[in-house]
Design a protein around this motif. Structure first.
Motif, PDB file in Angstrom:
ATOM      1  N   VAL A  74       0.825  -1.217   0.000  1.00 49.47           N
ATOM      2  CA  VAL A  74       0.000   0.000   0.000  1.00 49.47           C
ATOM      3  C   VAL A  74       0.859   1.268   0.000  1.00 49.47           C
ATOM      4  CG1 VAL A  74      -1.949  -1.167   1.098  1.00 49.47           C
ATOM      5  CG2 VAL A  74      -0.317   0.074   2.514  1.00 49.47           C
ATOM      6  N   GLY A  75       2.174   1.106   0.265  1.00 48.46           N
ATOM      7  CA  GLY A  75       3.107   2.242   0.155  1.00 48.46           C
ATOM      8  C   GLY A  75       3.163   3.162   1.356  1.00 48.46           C
ATOM      9  N   HIS A  76       2.520   2.774   2.447  1.00 49.23           N
ATOM     10  CA  HIS A  76       2.664   3.613   3.634  1.00 49.23           C
ATOM     11  C   HIS A  76       2.436   2.834   4.922  1.00 49.23           C
ATOM     12  CE1 HIS A  76      -1.764   4.246   3.919  1.00 49.23           C
ATOM     13  NE2 HIS A  76      -1.656   4.016   2.631  1.00 49.23           N
ATOM     14  N   LYS A  77       2.843   3.463   6.041  1.00 50.10           N
ATOM     15  CA  LYS A  77       2.745   2.806   7.352  1.00 50.10           C
ATOM     16  C   LYS A  77       2.610   3.879   8.427  1.00 50.10           C
ATOM     17  CE  LYS A  77       3.445  -0.421  10.512  1.00 50.10           C
ATOM     18  NZ  LYS A  77       2.629  -1.611  10.693  1.00 50.10           N
ATOM     19  N   GLU A  78       1.726   3.633   9.378  1.00 44.87           N
ATOM     20  CA  GLU A  78       1.528   4.586  10.469  1.00 44.87           C
ATOM     21  C   GLU A  78       2.601   4.367  11.544  1.00 44.87           C
ATOM     22  OE1 GLU A  78      -0.717   5.716  14.286  1.00 44.87           O
ATOM     23  OE2 GLU A  78       0.471   3.998  13.792  1.00 44.87           O
ATOM     24  N   PHE A  79       3.151   5.473  12.053  1.00 42.92           N
ATOM     25  CA  PHE A  79       4.155   5.396  13.131  1.00 42.92           C
ATOM     26  C   PHE A  79       4.015   6.670  13.963  1.00 42.92           C
ATOM     27  CE2 PHE A  79       8.460   6.473  14.697  1.00 42.92           C
ATOM     28  CZ  PHE A  79       8.778   5.315  15.394  1.00 42.92           C
ATOM     29  N   MET A  80       3.914   6.552  15.263  1.00 43.67           N
ATOM     30  CA  MET A  80       3.721   7.702  16.155  1.00 43.67           C
ATOM     31  C   MET A  80       2.502   8.539  15.726  1.00 43.67           C
ATOM     32  SD  MET A  80       6.017   7.628  18.594  1.00 43.67           S
ATOM     33  CE  MET A  80       5.789   9.223  19.347  1.00 43.67           C
ATOM     34  N   GLY A  81       1.487   7.878  15.200  1.00 43.39           N
ATOM     35  CA  GLY A  81       0.282   8.595  14.777  1.00 43.39           C
ATOM     36  C   GLY A  81       0.465   9.371  13.484  1.00 43.39           C
ATOM     37  N   LEU A  82       1.618   9.220  12.825  1.00 46.03           N
ATOM     38  CA  LEU A  82       1.867   9.929  11.557  1.00 46.03           C
ATOM     39  C   LEU A  82       1.947   8.897  10.439  1.00 46.03           C
ATOM     40  CD1 LEU A  82       4.806  12.211  12.827  1.00 46.03           C
ATOM     41  CD2 LEU A  82       2.383  12.840  12.640  1.00 46.03           C
ATOM     42  N   ASP A  83       1.630   9.350   9.228  1.00 41.51           N
ATOM     43  CA  ASP A  83       1.648   8.420   8.103  1.00 41.51           C
ATOM     44  C   ASP A  83       2.979   8.555   7.354  1.00 41.51           C
ATOM     45  OD1 ASP A  83       0.246   6.468   6.632  1.00 41.51           O
ATOM     46  OD2 ASP A  83       0.052   7.911   5.006  1.00 41.51           O
ATOM     47  N   PHE A  84       3.692   7.445   7.186  1.00 41.81           N
ATOM     48  CA  PHE A  84       4.983   7.455   6.493  1.00 41.81           C
ATOM     49  C   PHE A  84       4.913   6.694   5.185  1.00 41.81           C
ATOM     50  CE2 PHE A  84       6.169   8.690  10.683  1.00 41.81           C
ATOM     51  CZ  PHE A  84       7.205   9.576  10.464  1.00 41.81           C
ATOM     52  N   THR A  85       5.499   7.309   4.139  1.00 41.38           N
ATOM     53  CA  THR A  85       5.621   6.620   2.868  1.00 41.38           C
ATOM     54  C   THR A  85       6.751   5.605   3.002  1.00 41.38           C
ATOM     55  OG1 THR A  85       4.896   8.562   1.697  1.00 41.38           O
ATOM     56  CG2 THR A  85       6.167   6.993   0.425  1.00 41.38           C
ATOM     57  N   VAL A  86       6.515   4.372   2.580  1.00 40.97           N
ATOM     58  CA  VAL A  86       7.587   3.368   2.630  1.00 40.97           C
ATOM     59  C   VAL A  86       7.700   2.640   1.290  1.00 40.97           C
ATOM     60  CG1 VAL A  86       7.474   2.939   5.120  1.00 40.97           C
ATOM     61  CG2 VAL A  86       6.066   1.577   3.601  1.00 40.97           C
ATOM     62  N   SER A  87       8.915   2.174   1.016  1.00 43.95           N
ATOM     63  CA  SER A  87       9.159   1.370  -0.183  1.00 43.95           C
ATOM     64  C   SER A  87      10.139   0.285   0.239  1.00 43.95           C
ATOM     65  CB  SER A  87       9.804   2.236  -1.257  1.00 43.95           C
ATOM     66  OG  SER A  87      11.159   2.447  -0.913  1.00 43.95           O
ATOM     67  N   PRO A  88      10.368  -0.719  -0.620  1.00 40.47           N
ATOM     68  CA  PRO A  88      11.312  -1.782  -0.243  1.00 40.47           C
ATOM     69  C   PRO A  88      12.738  -1.284  -0.021  1.00 40.47           C
ATOM     70  CG  PRO A  88       9.879  -2.526  -2.013  1.00 40.47           C
ATOM     71  CD  PRO A  88       9.628  -1.055  -1.858  1.00 40.47           C
ATOM     72  N   ALA A  89      13.007   0.002  -0.280  1.00 45.54           N
ATOM     73  CA  ALA A  89      14.349   0.539  -0.003  1.00 45.54           C
ATOM     74  C   ALA A  89      14.552   0.790   1.482  1.00 45.54           C
ATOM     75  CB  ALA A  89      14.557   1.854  -0.769  1.00 45.54           C
ATOM     76  N   VAL A  90      13.463   0.785   2.254  1.00 47.90           N
ATOM     77  CA  VAL A  90      13.597   1.112   3.681  1.00 47.90           C
ATOM     78  C   VAL A  90      12.906   0.079   4.563  1.00 47.90           C
ATOM     79  CG1 VAL A  90      13.783   3.599   3.306  1.00 47.90           C
ATOM     80  CG2 VAL A  90      11.516   2.602   3.703  1.00 47.90           C
ATOM     81  N   LEU A  91      13.411  -0.036   5.781  1.00 51.46           N
ATOM     82  CA  LEU A  91      12.769  -0.879   6.794  1.00 51.46           C
ATOM     83  C   LEU A  91      11.409  -0.254   7.131  1.00 51.46           C
ATOM     84  CD1 LEU A  91      13.891  -3.305   8.665  1.00 51.46           C
ATOM     85  CD2 LEU A  91      13.854  -1.583  10.449  1.00 51.46           C
ATOM     86  N   ILE A  92      10.411  -1.077   7.312  1.00 51.45           N
ATOM     87  CA  ILE A  92       9.079  -0.582   7.676  1.00 51.45           C
ATOM     88  C   ILE A  92       9.119  -0.152   9.151  1.00 51.45           C
ATOM     89  CG2 ILE A  92       6.648  -1.221   7.924  1.00 51.45           C
ATOM     90  CD1 ILE A  92       7.276  -3.405   5.718  1.00 51.45           C
ATOM     91  N   PRO A  93       8.683   1.080   9.452  1.00 50.97           N
ATOM     92  CA  PRO A  93       8.713   1.499  10.864  1.00 50.97           C
ATOM     93  C   PRO A  93       7.899   0.541  11.731  1.00 50.97           C
ATOM     94  CG  PRO A  93       8.103   3.347   9.425  1.00 50.97           C
ATOM     95  CD  PRO A  93       8.134   2.123   8.576  1.00 50.97           C
TER      96      PRO A  93
END
Ligand code: GLN
Length: 283
Positions: A74-93
């Protein structure tokens, strides 16, 4: 096919493929395709999916069945109540890392510095750097990563949350770019969620985790290789009384505390699951 049937079919398929949360994942992926909330799926359960929606959904469900993490799909992940864009280049928060951010925020607030400076080493998606800047409006942050792709992701997340003018992104290994580009600089706090999984544990990681960058996970024989290099560098770049926070894994508390023998204080914190998760040390 209507929403209700698509969900039931996907859920049964994911369950058969031994995905841990088949119902939740089926819902999150369909809500993503239809650009609605999960509740919205149930409010419109008889709505028919068109061919394009159904094809996109099928592809996502198949990828999920092969172990790709939902956050990448889906290209994103919630962390500390904020929405972060993620891709396979980064560890998922991870929710576990919220402990580090919460501890850093409370230490920074207690320090009373007017314009505090934080360094986030191995910033990845920028989850730590961006959350710190978001929760402490007067904070400036240096965010370092060896991966240019990760820095691009972190920059994007900083823009998304309107904190890009208070975060500088540096390319390089651990604190080396900070020492080279800002000689003599002393930070109030240094945060690091570096790779800490012992190399021998990598083959046993969950299927999902194996889809994440191995360079963000493998911490050498006992998992502490990067922290062993970081601690002496931090001794040169932290203000007297400043803090270094490192995220660790279960069983690493004692050896991690031993890295701080020269420091005035070091404390071990456990996460909500009761696992050793963080060492916070004061110089
Ligand atoms: N907590 C992560 C995991 O267990 C590891 C993250 C890291 O090595 N920094 O998947």
């Amino acid at each position: 096919m209507d929403i209700k049937t698509a969900l039931a079919t996907a859920r049964a398929f994911l369950q058969e493929k031994e995905i841990e949360t088949p119902r939740l994942d089926a819902e999150v992926l369909l809500a993503h395709v239809l650009r609605c909330s999960r509740a919205g799926l149930y409010a419109n359960s008889h709505r028919q999916l068109n061919e394009n929606e159904l094809n996109r959904y099928k592809k996502l469900v198949e990828k999920r069945a092969c172990g790709q993490p939902v956050a990448y799909l889906v290209g994103h992940k919630e962390f500390m109540g904020l929405d972060f864009t993620v891709s396979p280049a980064v560890l998922i928060p991870r929710p576990d890392t919220e402990l580090l951010v919460e501890t850093a925020v409370s230490l920074l607030k207690k320090s009373g510095a007017a314009e505090p400076l934080a360094v986030d080493v191995g910033t990845g998606s920028g989850a730590i750097a961006v959350s710190l800047a978001h929760f402490i409006p007067e904070l400036h942050v240096l965010a370092v990563d060896v991966s240019e792709d990760a820095l691009a992701a972190a920059r994007q997340n900083a823009r998304l949350h309107g904190v890009e003018n208070r975060i500088k992104f540096l390319h390089g290994n651990l604190l080396e770019p900070v020492m080279e580009q800002y000689p003599g600089l002393k930070a109030d706090i240094i945060c690091a969620n570096l790779p800490y999984v012992p190399s021998g544990d990598i083959p046993q990681l969950a299927r999902e985790v194996k889809n994440e960058p191995i360079t963000a996970l493998d911490g050498g024989p006992d998992g502490l290789d990067f922290y062993r290099q970081l601690v002496p560098q931090a001794e040169k770049t932290i203000k007297p009384g400043g803090s270094l926070l490192i995220e660790i894994g279960p069983g690493q508390g004692k050896p991690a505390l031993e890295l701080f023998n020269n420091w005035s204080e070091a404390e071990l914190y456990h996460d909500l699951g009761g696992r050793e998760r963080l060492v916070a040390a004061q110089l």
